[in-house]
Design an enzyme around this catalytic site. Structure first.
Site, PDB file in Angstrom:
ATOM      1  N   LEU A   1       0.653  -1.106   0.095  1.00  0.00           N
ATOM      2  CA  LEU A   1       0.140   0.034  -0.203  1.00  0.00           C
ATOM      3  C   LEU A   1       0.897   1.358   0.036  1.00  0.00           C
ATOM      4  CD1 LEU A   1      -2.870  -1.239   2.513  1.00  0.00           C
ATOM      5  CD2 LEU A   1      -2.861  -0.977   0.101  1.00  0.00           C
TER       6      LEU A   1
ATOM      7  N   LEU B   1      -3.299  -9.467   5.536  1.00  0.00           N
ATOM      8  CA  LEU B   1      -3.258  -9.072   4.186  1.00  0.00           C
ATOM      9  C   LEU B   1      -2.055  -8.247   3.776  1.00  0.00           C
ATOM     10  CD1 LEU B   1      -6.997  -7.646   4.044  1.00  0.00           C
ATOM     11  CD2 LEU B   1      -6.061  -9.740   2.777  1.00  0.00           C
ATOM     12  N   PHE B   2      -0.987  -8.382   5.008  1.00  0.00           N
ATOM     13  CA  PHE B   2       0.386  -7.884   4.642  1.00  0.00           C
ATOM     14  C   PHE B   2       0.443  -6.257   3.999  1.00  0.00           C
ATOM     15  CE2 PHE B   2       0.476 -12.305   3.736  1.00  0.00           C
ATOM     16  CZ  PHE B   2       0.472 -12.841   4.781  1.00  0.00           C
ATOM     17  N   CYS B   3      -0.401  -5.499   4.268  1.00  0.00           N
ATOM     18  CA  CYS B   3      -0.456  -4.198   3.532  1.00  0.00           C
ATOM     19  C   CYS B   3      -0.431  -4.378   2.093  1.00  0.00           C
ATOM     20  CB  CYS B   3       0.628  -3.234   4.098  1.00  0.00           C
ATOM     21  SG  CYS B   3       0.450  -3.077   5.967  1.00  0.00           S
ATOM     22  N   ALA B   4      -0.783  -5.235   1.362  1.00  0.00           N
ATOM     23  CA  ALA B   4      -1.005  -5.384   0.084  1.00  0.00           C
ATOM     24  C   ALA B   4      -2.368  -5.790  -0.322  1.00  0.00           C
ATOM     25  CB  ALA B   4       0.115  -6.598  -0.350  1.00  0.00           C
TER      26      ALA B   4
END
Ligand code: PMP
Length: 437
Positions: A126, A370-373
């Site tokens: 993100l 969601l691992f900032c993705a």
């Protein structure tokens, strides 16, 4: 055959014992290096050695102040050398981290009144998506069925926008699938259509060599960003590297003391880059830490680190594949096209529960979610827009996600074995584990 890291004793805290749910203690296993890494001993030593000399930089006339200023300023050249940036044409701007570096660049580029399209990709963190959204028309290069970037789509989009693309902004390697992107091919394509390229090096920089290449080369990387806390120097520093001229004449992202030459109530004369972009008291200790990490990583050799991690990742993939119902999100391409990051799920066990079980039962740290993705994982999991909107509206709907293991240069195959054995156990006894937790 067992794989033992020759670098393990360089890292702080690797033998720290952690409590388990059964009250026993085990040596913790850190498979969360893609999020952040523990410090190197050399980093801690350099910080200790430097601390008695630490002082306010730039504005002080005292001996310590001059010495601290020199360390801070000369550090820029060390960083340039590490990634082969241009000694005179590029500037290294110190930031807090990769996220701040990309926000800064997006702010500066918005002021340049030329092209208004940014080409990001479907696989970005993100940090390399959101800063562009409120300032530009953003389009995304698509991914294929395995989650790899489509170079065909990249070229189609470059053609479609007919020279209006200011920047192709792409991650050097994904923090979800570990795929390395062919950044030099992407640079060539971007330049062919008169766009610039930014490489998000947050995942790449700790694991393999990066070469920004000459300005004359079509493979030249125009901008590069990375964070020290993923490179064994977690003291709040990151960098943005790019052409000095980009930052000349534009309003700085952050305004205040240290960024100016002279100010009156009638005018502001900004300093030159990089100082103009570094308002406020700088993080000198962070720079010292990053330089120490670069020194140690370079003395090992980034290619040596990459080779070691490649062995371990293939060992881990082979082991994980042996678990009957596991699903891995990482195995599409050539052996050498990836980093030591593997995202997976075990159907029937929610990712959050699985991550907790690994921690409570064996002291294994992984990351889940969601691992900032978010858009990348939503695509990898095939989640529909309807489902996403249900999740957004209803906090009781479980959030989708994956579990991610990510390796560092100090991990060993016996740590991987412990993870694989436990995943085998969990896979065979799902109900029992679900009841227990
Ligand atoms: N890009 C990528 C590919 C990342 O993995 C991360 C961190 N997870 C970031 C950007 C953001 O880095 P930072 O949190 O250091 O700003």
């Amino acid at each position: 055959m067992a794989i033992h890291s020759p670098f393990r004793n360089l890292v702080v805290g690797v033998d720290r014992k952690l409590p388990l749910v059964n009250g026993k203690y085990v040596t913790g296993i850190n498979f969360d290096n893609a999020a952040t890494t523990p410090p190197l001993h050399s980093v801690m030593e350099e910080l200790g050695d430097f601390a008695p000399w630490y002082s306010s930089i730039h504005r002080g006339a005292g001996y310590k102040s001059i010495l601290s200023s020199d360390v801070y300023e000369e550090g820029r050249d060390v960083i340039k050398k590490f990634v082969n940036a241009d000694h005179t044409r590029d500037v290294v701007i110190y930031t807090k981290n990769t996220t701040e570096a990309i926000n800064l660049l997006s702010y500066i580029l918005e002021q340049k009144d030329d092209k208004q399209v940014i080409l990001s990709t479907d696989m970005e963190h993100l940090a390399n998506d959101l800063p562009w959204r409120d300032k530009f028309l953003v389009d995304y290069v698509s991914i294929d069925e395995f989650g790899k970037l489509s170079l065909e789509d990249l070229e189609m989009k470059l053609i479609h926008y007919g020279g209006r693309i200011k920047l192709v902004t792409v991650t050097g390697a994904s923090n979800v699938t570990g795929y390395k992107n062919p950044i030099y091919k992407i640079a060539k394509l971007a330049h062919k259509y008169e766009a610039k390229i930014l490489v998000d090096g947050a995942q790449l920089a700790p694991h393999c060599p990066i070469d920004m290449k000459d300005y004359e080369s079509l493979e030249h990387l125009d901008y590069l960003v990375f964070s020290a806390h993923k490179m064994y120097a977690p003291f709040g520093i990151g960098v943005l590297i790019g052409p000095k001229e980009t930052f000349e004449g534009e309003e700085p992202y952050c305004k205040g003391g240290g960024a100016v030459k002279l100010v009156s109530h009638q005018f502001i004369a900004w300093d030159t880059p990089p100082h103009k972009e570094e308002a406020g008291t700088p993080n000198v200790m962070g720079v010292v830490a990053l330089l120490a990490a670069i020194k140690t990583l370079s003395s090992i050799g980034m290619q040596v680190i990459d080779n070691y991690e490649q062995n371990l990742i293939h060992y881990a993939i082979a082991g994980l594949t042996s678990i009957p119902d596991i699903k891995l999100y990482c195995c599409a391409g050539n052996k050498e096209d990836r980093l030591g990051i593997i995202a997976f799920d075990l159907p029937g066990i929610h990712h959050e529960l699985l991550a907790n079980i690994l921690s409570h039962e064996a002291g294994i740290a992984v990351r889940n979610g969601l691992f900032c993705a978010h858009p990348y994982i939503e695509k990898l999991l095939g989640i529909t827009n309807q489902k996403l909107s249900d999740i957004q509206k209803n906090p009781n709907v479980p959030c989708p996600g994956l579990v991610r293991m990510s390796l560092g240069l100090y991990n060993n195959s016996d740590e991987v074995d412990i993870l694989i054995d436990l995943l085998h156990q969990i896979s065979k006894n799902k109900k029992a584990y679900i009841q227990k937790y």
